[in-house]
Design a protein around this motif. Structure first.
Motif, short mmCIF file in Angstrom:
data_model
loop_
_atom_site.label_atom_id
_atom_site.label_comp_id
_atom_site.label_asym_id
_atom_site.label_seq_id
_atom_site.Cartn_x
_atom_site.Cartn_y
_atom_site.Cartn_z
N UNK A 80 0.83 -1.17 -0.08
CA UNK A 80 -0.01 0.01 0.07
C UNK A 80 0.91 1.45 -0.14
N UNK A 81 0.40 2.37 -0.75
CA UNK A 81 1.63 3.38 -1.05
C UNK A 81 0.71 4.84 -0.35
N UNK A 141 5.15 6.53 2.13
CA UNK A 141 5.44 5.23 2.85
C UNK A 141 5.10 4.05 1.90
N UNK A 142 5.67 2.95 1.99
CA UNK A 142 5.07 1.84 1.30
C UNK A 142 5.09 0.79 2.65
N UNK A 143 3.98 0.19 2.43
CA UNK A 143 3.24 -0.85 3.50
C UNK A 143 3.36 -2.02 2.93
N UNK A 144 4.16 -3.04 3.38
CA UNK A 144 4.18 -4.44 2.88
C UNK A 144 3.04 -5.09 3.48
N UNK A 167 7.33 -1.56 7.09
CA UNK A 167 7.23 -0.07 6.54
C UNK A 167 8.54 0.40 5.88
N UNK A 168 8.45 0.87 4.90
CA UNK A 168 9.44 1.53 4.21
C UNK A 168 9.27 3.18 4.10
#
Length: 235
Positions: free
Chosen positions: A30-31, A217-220, A226-227
């Protein structure tokens, strides 16, 4: 039809504050992206700072802060269970409190209106992302600049396609008064492979004089990891 968000931002000197929610091209993350811009010294005197549950704004130079009421807040908060809230004001806390009491995000936003900063009446824009990548966007705005009527619009996406996002901002562009965002959230492509790449592209697309801070933020969606990448004009 999906548009190129970077091209849209390059062609708009002042969208104000903006929220992008979407799904990565590999359909694994999710972005979220949120940026703030400013025209006044008070609005430009800010940075994003990480907190235990997201980020907050704070004054870069406390001695130059003249009015914190509409510019110091928590744009991003993560709830237990993995839901993430992102907004352009203290309605982040309103949504968090409503959801903690078992209500949906709309319940909280029905208690709020646009910002009391006439003649702009800046819209309140908000987003909510679930752990499985569903998301919602909303905007609370005056009716054609009439502060006696608040219009509340909610847009919910329960099966976003890979590489797709939706963007909403506070303003259509620069002006006096500032023209509020109009229409539905704009469908855009999300091609960047990670938060760093997307943040770099967005930051370079924002007007150099007016941009202040950016959070991506990129959420795996499988692991919940979180990245996160943050840019601040004042480092």
């Amino acid at each position: 039809m999906k548009q190129d968000l970077c091209a849209l931002l390059r062609g708009n000197s002042y969208p104000g504050r903006g929220i992008l929610l979407g799904r990565s091209a590999d359909n694994k993350s999710a972005v979220i992206a949120y940026f703030i811009m400013g025209r006044s010294e008070n609005s430009r005197n800010r940075v994003f700072e990480e907190t235990e549950d997201g980020i907050r704004t704070r004054a870069f130079d406390e001695s130059k802060m003249t009015d914190p009421s509409l510019i110091i807040y928590h744009p991003v908060r993560r709830l237990e269970g993995g839901t993430t809230i992102v907004t352009n004001g203290d309605q982040t806390d309103t949504i968090r409190d409503a959801m903690a009491q078992g209500h949906c995000y709309r319940h909280g936003l029905h208690t709020r209106t646009f910002e009391p900063d006439g003649p702009n009446w800046t819209p309140r824009i908000s987003g909510v992302v679930t752990p499985e990548g569903k998301y919602a966007l909303s905007i609370l705005k005056s009716l054609d600049g009439d502060p006696s009527c608040c219009c509340r619009y909610f847009y919910e996406y329960d099966a976003p396609a890979a590489g797709t996002g939706h963007f909403i901002s506070t303003y259509q562009g620069d002006g006096d008064p500032l023209p509020s965002f109009a229409g539905e959230p704009i469908p855009v492509g999300v091609a960047a492979p990670d938060a760093s790449a997307l943040a770099k592209a967005l930051w370079e697309s924002l007007n150099g004089d007016n941009k202040v801070s950016l959070f991506v933020e990129y959420i795996d969606m499988e692991r919940g990891s979180l990245h996160t990448t943050i840019y601040n004009k004042h480092c």
